[in-house]
Each structure stands twice: as structure tokens, then as C-alpha cells.
Design a protein around this motif. Structure first.
Motif, PDB file in Angstrom:
ATOM      1  N   LYS A  38      -1.362  -8.062   2.874  1.00  0.00           N
ATOM      2  CA  LYS A  38      -1.637  -6.628   3.015  1.00  0.00           C
ATOM      3  C   LYS A  38      -1.988  -6.281   4.464  1.00  0.00           C
ATOM      4  O   LYS A  38      -1.548  -5.262   4.988  1.00  0.00           O
ATOM      5  CB  LYS A  38      -2.771  -6.205   2.082  1.00  0.00           C
ATOM      6  N   GLU A  39      -2.768  -7.142   5.114  1.00  0.00           N
ATOM      7  CA  GLU A  39      -3.127  -6.912   6.518  1.00  0.00           C
ATOM      8  C   GLU A  39      -1.885  -6.937   7.409  1.00  0.00           C
ATOM      9  O   GLU A  39      -1.721  -6.071   8.273  1.00  0.00           O
ATOM     10  CB  GLU A  39      -4.109  -7.980   6.998  1.00  0.00           C
ATOM     11  N   ILE A  40      -1.026  -7.918   7.194  1.00  0.00           N
ATOM     12  CA  ILE A  40       0.186  -8.047   8.011  1.00  0.00           C
ATOM     13  C   ILE A  40       1.092  -6.838   7.818  1.00  0.00           C
ATOM     14  O   ILE A  40       1.617  -6.276   8.789  1.00  0.00           O
ATOM     15  CB  ILE A  40       0.936  -9.354   7.675  1.00  0.00           C
ATOM     16  N   VAL A  52       2.121   3.658   5.386  1.00  0.00           N
ATOM     17  CA  VAL A  52       2.072   3.011   4.073  1.00  0.00           C
ATOM     18  C   VAL A  52       1.284   3.930   3.147  1.00  0.00           C
ATOM     19  O   VAL A  52       0.110   4.199   3.379  1.00  0.00           O
ATOM     20  CB  VAL A  52       1.406   1.620   4.150  1.00  0.00           C
ATOM     21  N   HIS A  53       1.953   4.423   2.106  1.00  0.00           N
ATOM     22  CA  HIS A  53       1.280   5.288   1.137  1.00  0.00           C
ATOM     23  C   HIS A  53       0.635   4.465   0.028  1.00  0.00           C
ATOM     24  O   HIS A  53      -0.472   4.775  -0.407  1.00  0.00           O
ATOM     25  CB  HIS A  53       2.266   6.303   0.552  1.00  0.00           C
ATOM     26  N   THR A  54       1.331   3.450  -0.450  1.00  0.00           N
ATOM     27  CA  THR A  54       0.799   2.586  -1.503  1.00  0.00           C
ATOM     28  C   THR A  54       1.346   1.186  -1.301  1.00  0.00           C
ATOM     29  O   THR A  54       2.507   1.015  -0.938  1.00  0.00           O
ATOM     30  CB  THR A  54       1.219   3.083  -2.913  1.00  0.00           C
ATOM     31  N   LEU A  55       0.496   0.205  -1.573  1.00  0.00           N
ATOM     32  CA  LEU A  55       0.902  -1.193  -1.454  1.00  0.00           C
ATOM     33  C   LEU A  55       0.226  -1.986  -2.561  1.00  0.00           C
ATOM     34  O   LEU A  55      -0.985  -1.907  -2.727  1.00  0.00           O
ATOM     35  CB  LEU A  55       0.492  -1.752  -0.088  1.00  0.00           C
ATOM     36  N   GLU A  56       1.012  -2.719  -3.321  1.00  0.00           N
ATOM     37  CA  GLU A  56       0.477  -3.615  -4.348  1.00  0.00           C
ATOM     38  C   GLU A  56       1.134  -4.978  -4.186  1.00  0.00           C
ATOM     39  O   GLU A  56       2.357  -5.069  -4.121  1.00  0.00           O
ATOM     40  CB  GLU A  56       0.749  -3.099  -5.759  1.00  0.00           C
ATOM     41  N   VAL A  57       0.313  -5.999  -4.118  1.00  0.00           N
ATOM     42  CA  VAL A  57       0.813  -7.366  -4.028  1.00  0.00           C
ATOM     43  C   VAL A  57       0.520  -8.048  -5.357  1.00  0.00           C
ATOM     44  O   VAL A  57      -0.637  -8.242  -5.725  1.00  0.00           O
ATOM     45  CB  VAL A  57       0.151  -8.138  -2.863  1.00  0.00           C
ATOM     46  N   HIS A  63       5.187  -4.525  -4.070  1.00  0.00           N
ATOM     47  CA  HIS A  63       5.625  -3.132  -4.164  1.00  0.00           C
ATOM     48  C   HIS A  63       5.064  -2.387  -2.965  1.00  0.00           C
ATOM     49  O   HIS A  63       3.863  -2.451  -2.702  1.00  0.00           O
ATOM     50  CB  HIS A  63       5.065  -2.448  -5.420  1.00  0.00           C
ATOM     51  N   LEU A  64       5.930  -1.678  -2.248  1.00  0.00           N
ATOM     52  CA  LEU A  64       5.508  -0.935  -1.074  1.00  0.00           C
ATOM     53  C   LEU A  64       6.128   0.456  -1.100  1.00  0.00           C
ATOM     54  O   LEU A  64       7.338   0.596  -1.291  1.00  0.00           O
ATOM     55  CB  LEU A  64       5.947  -1.681   0.191  1.00  0.00           C
TER      56      LEU A  64
END
Length: 131
Positions: A38-40, A52-57, A63-64
């Protein structure tokens, strides 16, 4: 935040839903790898002028939801995220090097997201002939 962004020659709203997986869909994106990923992704987005509006790992995929300038092709956006994250993650987490020949599979999913439906755009264009 405005609905549209601008650069020197365009007004735009280009948002993409991107999904990609580790090689062989291995569930390797678990703590602390997920936090570092997530940091990268955040760093790459800031450097490239993306939002970035939404990010899920998830353990086996990412999902980005990202907004980008029209000067960046979707393939280039994905390559920036996957390239930097693969190199750094494999340096920082040796277990990823031993379990996988490369971190990411070659494929990805990209879908565009807009404020209006395809039918609305088609109706608008069709209506222009009569103007």
C-alpha cells in the motif's frame, strides 16, 4: 474536490478500476507485505500525479481505484505500479523471491469508471447531429 481535473491542454475525469494478482495467484500479500505494498502504490501514485481513491490488498490480488492524467496510458499506469512494487517487495521480503519466479502475473484487469452511462453518451452524440 472538483469533478474534473485539468492539465495544460485538457479537462478530464479518467478513473480506472485495476486488478492484478501474484504469480500463480499465490496468497502471499499478507502482513507485513500488504502494508508495504500500500505504501509503495501510494508513492508511485504521488510521483506520477495520480490520485488513489480506493485501495484494497487481498492475500491473492489487489484492487485499485485510481484517477490519472490522459497522458498516461492504462498499460503504463499498471506497469508503474507492478514494476516498482515487484522490485521493492522482492528486495525487502526474501520469501517472495524463493516462492515465486516473479511477484506479479503478466495479466491484469482494467475497467474505466465514469460519471455517466454508455447509453447517456450515445444519446448525447446522436442528439448532436440535429443541433
Amino acid at each position: 474536490m472538483s469533478r474534473y481535473r485539468r492539465n495544460a491542454g485538457a479537462t478530464f475525469s479518467l478513473k480506472y478500476h485495476l486488478v492484478w494478482c501474484p504469480k500463480y495467484r499465490r496468497p502471499v500479500l499478507v502482513p507485513p507485505c500488504d502494508t508495504r505494498l500500500k505504501e509503495i502504490i501510494g508513492e508511485v501514485a504521488v510521483e506520477s500525479g495520480m490520485t488513489v481513491h480506493t485501495l484494497e490488498v487481498m492475500p491473492d490480488h489487489v484492487h485499485l481505484f485510481v484517477e490519472a492524467d490522459p497522458t498516461l496510458a492504462v498499460a503504463e499506469i499498471v506497469n508503474r505500479f507492478k514494476g516498482r512494487s515487484s522490485r521493492l517487495m522482492r528486495q525487502e521480503f526474501p520469501a517472495l523471491r524463493s516462492r515465486l519466479p516473479t511477484l506479479w502475473s503478466r495479466s491484469y484487469y482494467a475497467g474505466s469508471v465514469g460519471h455517466v452511462s454508455a447509453e447517456t453518451v450515445q444519446a448525447y452524440i446522436a442528439a448532436q447531429k440535429g443541433v
